[in-house]
Design an enzyme around this catalytic site. Structure first.
Site, PDB file in Angstrom:
ATOM      1  N   ARG A 124       0.835  -1.519   0.042  1.00  0.00           N
ATOM      2  CA  ARG A 124      -0.146   0.126  -0.233  1.00  0.00           C
ATOM      3  C   ARG A 124       1.013   1.304   0.092  1.00  0.00           C
ATOM      4  O   ARG A 124       1.902   1.174   0.562  1.00  0.00           O
ATOM      5  CB  ARG A 124      -0.864   0.055   1.258  1.00  0.00           C
ATOM      6  CG  ARG A 124      -1.899  -1.067   1.326  1.00  0.00           C
ATOM      7  CD  ARG A 124      -3.042  -1.046   0.346  1.00  0.00           C
ATOM      8  NE  ARG A 124      -2.635  -1.096  -0.910  1.00  0.00           N
ATOM      9  CZ  ARG A 124      -3.435  -0.836  -1.948  1.00  0.00           C
ATOM     10  NH1 ARG A 124      -4.503  -0.579  -1.807  1.00  0.00           N
ATOM     11  NH2 ARG A 124      -3.048  -0.820  -3.051  1.00  0.00           N
ATOM     12  N   SER A 139      -8.480  -2.980  -1.128  1.00  0.00           N
ATOM     13  CA  SER A 139      -7.640  -3.656  -2.288  1.00  0.00           C
ATOM     14  C   SER A 139      -7.474  -2.723  -3.422  1.00  0.00           C
ATOM     15  O   SER A 139      -7.098  -3.256  -4.409  1.00  0.00           O
ATOM     16  CB  SER A 139      -8.163  -4.937  -2.715  1.00  0.00           C
ATOM     17  OG  SER A 139      -9.543  -4.911  -3.361  1.00  0.00           O
ATOM     18  N   LYS A 140      -8.234  -1.626  -3.414  1.00  0.00           N
ATOM     19  CA  LYS A 140      -8.221  -0.947  -4.662  1.00  0.00           C
ATOM     20  C   LYS A 140      -7.116  -0.070  -5.057  1.00  0.00           C
ATOM     21  O   LYS A 140      -5.921   0.086  -3.992  1.00  0.00           O
ATOM     22  CB  LYS A 140      -9.258   0.119  -4.735  1.00  0.00           C
ATOM     23  CG  LYS A 140     -10.631  -0.666  -4.468  1.00  0.00           C
ATOM     24  CD  LYS A 140     -10.824  -1.668  -5.585  1.00  0.00           C
ATOM     25  CE  LYS A 140     -12.277  -2.455  -5.675  1.00  0.00           C
ATOM     26  NZ  LYS A 140     -12.298  -3.456  -4.542  1.00  0.00           N
ATOM     27  N   HIS A 141      -7.008   0.649  -5.974  1.00  0.00           N
ATOM     28  CA  HIS A 141      -5.693   1.348  -6.308  1.00  0.00           C
ATOM     29  C   HIS A 141      -5.269   2.343  -5.347  1.00  0.00           C
ATOM     30  O   HIS A 141      -4.192   2.587  -5.104  1.00  0.00           O
ATOM     31  CB  HIS A 141      -5.965   2.087  -7.818  1.00  0.00           C
ATOM     32  CG  HIS A 141      -5.997   1.361  -8.829  1.00  0.00           C
ATOM     33  ND1 HIS A 141      -7.192   0.597  -9.320  1.00  0.00           N
ATOM     34  CD2 HIS A 141      -5.087   0.973  -9.714  1.00  0.00           C
ATOM     35  CE1 HIS A 141      -6.903  -0.205 -10.379  1.00  0.00           C
ATOM     36  NE2 HIS A 141      -5.643   0.077 -10.812  1.00  0.00           N
TER      37      HIS A 141
END
Length: 420
Positions: free
Chosen positions: A31, A206-208
């Site tokens: 992340r 979990s996204k960009h």
């Protein structure tokens, strides 16, 4: 006893290509969280204003995100699923009206349709991308169709330019589910989320970019924006300073903590996507030409939430599930099928588990014709999930060495399977 050589699959007792963990969206290694997000959270806590009805972080995020996408409106919500619910609420379907969508998606695309008492209708997909097939969508349109929800699967652009033309010709709204598609470019160069009337984004872990959870809708339509803003806040028109509730809705407000973290993430988005694209180009070059394994078609617009490969079992020597198991044994984060079944085969639809035991709105009335969600409804989608779609987890923090390990493992498994 002889030692296993590097050519022997780990499944068969060979040495795995990889034993160290890859960067993952499930921890800090994968992340782009840092001092900026810590400062943002500290700022909100110090202000004492954690709710968006009294703070300004959420309104600032909405302005910044709208500007980022070049549209006049962004509406924040508590999750990506909530964002899609806002969009469906803005469609304002009557009970039993139909909304067409894809069978290869998270349930968050479909559940809001049911929550608004509309009927999900599933169109088949392009076998190369898993995105909606325009001809199949066209064949599903009926007098009760109100909207189309297109998903940009894995960050690859769905054919939304063509779908918008189709929607316009039939008086329908086009909603784009961009949860996996930040900065994806469509066939005409526009950003995913700006072609349809509404674009929906997710800030889930979990996204960009992430705020843990959270959602954003963008639109150029003043009326749709107001409808979504009201729906996220119990139908309460706070801009009129009147405590009333204009229609049935719920509380999907984003918190100031979520908004502050998302604001800190937004300036990092372009770099995240650029790094994902660079790694994908490296992997694609390494895997190009392997018989029976198709790399993603990409003219430069894919944002690579995941890295999908399409397997031809006849040429590749095994199904996507065979490859997924073999790659997992080699230490590669990969799985076959992406989903265990098309969304229309989940119990909420097959068993009509909606409002108690009523089956509403899937049973007549209000549906004029009771929908069926049988095996065979979308053959290409079923074939992808059952034997062809291989998904490799993807991350902006992958190094060249990480990508090379993935390529080495795929080539190793392919060599073993095709030489049987």
């Amino acid at each position: 006893m002889s030692q296993p050589d590097e050519q022997t699959l780990a499944l068969d007792g060979g040495t795995p290509v990889r034993t160290a963990a890859f960067p993952s969206v499930g921890n800090a290694a994968g992340r782009t969280l840092g001092a900026e997000e810590i400062e943002a959270v500290t700022r909100v806590v110090a202000s004492g204003r954690l709710n968006s009805t009294v703070g300004d972080e959420t309104r600032q995020l909405e302005r910044e995100f709208a500007d980022y996408y070049g549209l006049p409106h962004a509406v924040a919500s508590s999750s990506g699923t909530a964002a899609l619910h806002l969009a469906v609420a803005a469609v304002d379907p009557e009970p039993g009206d139909e909304i067409i969508t894809t069978p290869i998606t998270d349930a968050g695309t479909v559940l809001p349709i049911l929550m608004q008492n509309a009927v999900p209708v599933f169109a088949d997909v392009d076998p190369r991308t898993g995105n909606l097939d325009v001809a199949s969508v066209r064949s599903r349109i009926t007098p009760r169709t109100r909207a189309i929800i297109a998903v940009h699967l894995f960050g690859a652009p769905a054919p939304v330019v063509e779908l918008r033309a189709l929607a316009d010709a039939h008086g329908l709204l086009l909603v784009e589910d961009c949860a996996q598609a930040y900065l994806t470019r469509c066939s005409d160069g526009r950003l995913a989320g700006t072609v349809g009337q509404i674009g929906c984004f997710s800030l889930q872990q979990s996204k960009h970019i992430t705020a843990g959870d959270g959602g954003l809708c963008i639109t150029g339509d003043d009326d749709l924006a107001r409808m979504m803003r009201l729906f996220a806040d119990k139908g309460w028109p706070r801009d009129t300073d009147e405590r009333t509730h204009l229609f049935l809705s719920t509380n999907y407000r984003m918190t100031e903590l979520q908004a502050a973290v998302a604001r800190a993430q937004l300036p990092k988005l372009a770099g995240v996507v650029a790094d994902r694209r660079a790694g994908a180009r490296r992997l694609g070059a390494a895997l190009s030409g392997l018989a029976g394994l198709a790399i993603p078609p990409d003219e430069g617009g894919v944002s690579y939430w995941q890295y999908p490969l399409v397997v031809d079992p006849g040429q590749a020597g095994g199904t996507c599930h065979d490859y997924g198991k073999a790659l997992a044994a080699e230490g590669i984060p990969a799985n076959g099928g992406y989903l265990t079944r098309p969304v229309y085969r989940t119990p909420v639809l097959t068993e009509r588990r909606t409002y108690g035991r009523s089956g509403y709105p899937l049973l007549s009335p209000p549906a004029r014709v009771e929908p069926t969600y049988d095996v065979g409804l979308c053959p290409e989608a079923e074939r992808l999930i059952g034997e062809r779609l291989l998904v490799v987890s993807w991350n902006e923090r992958y190094t060249d060495a990480d990508v090379d390990d993935i390529a080495h493992a795929v080539r190793k498994v392919h060599r073993a399977f095709t030489s049987r």
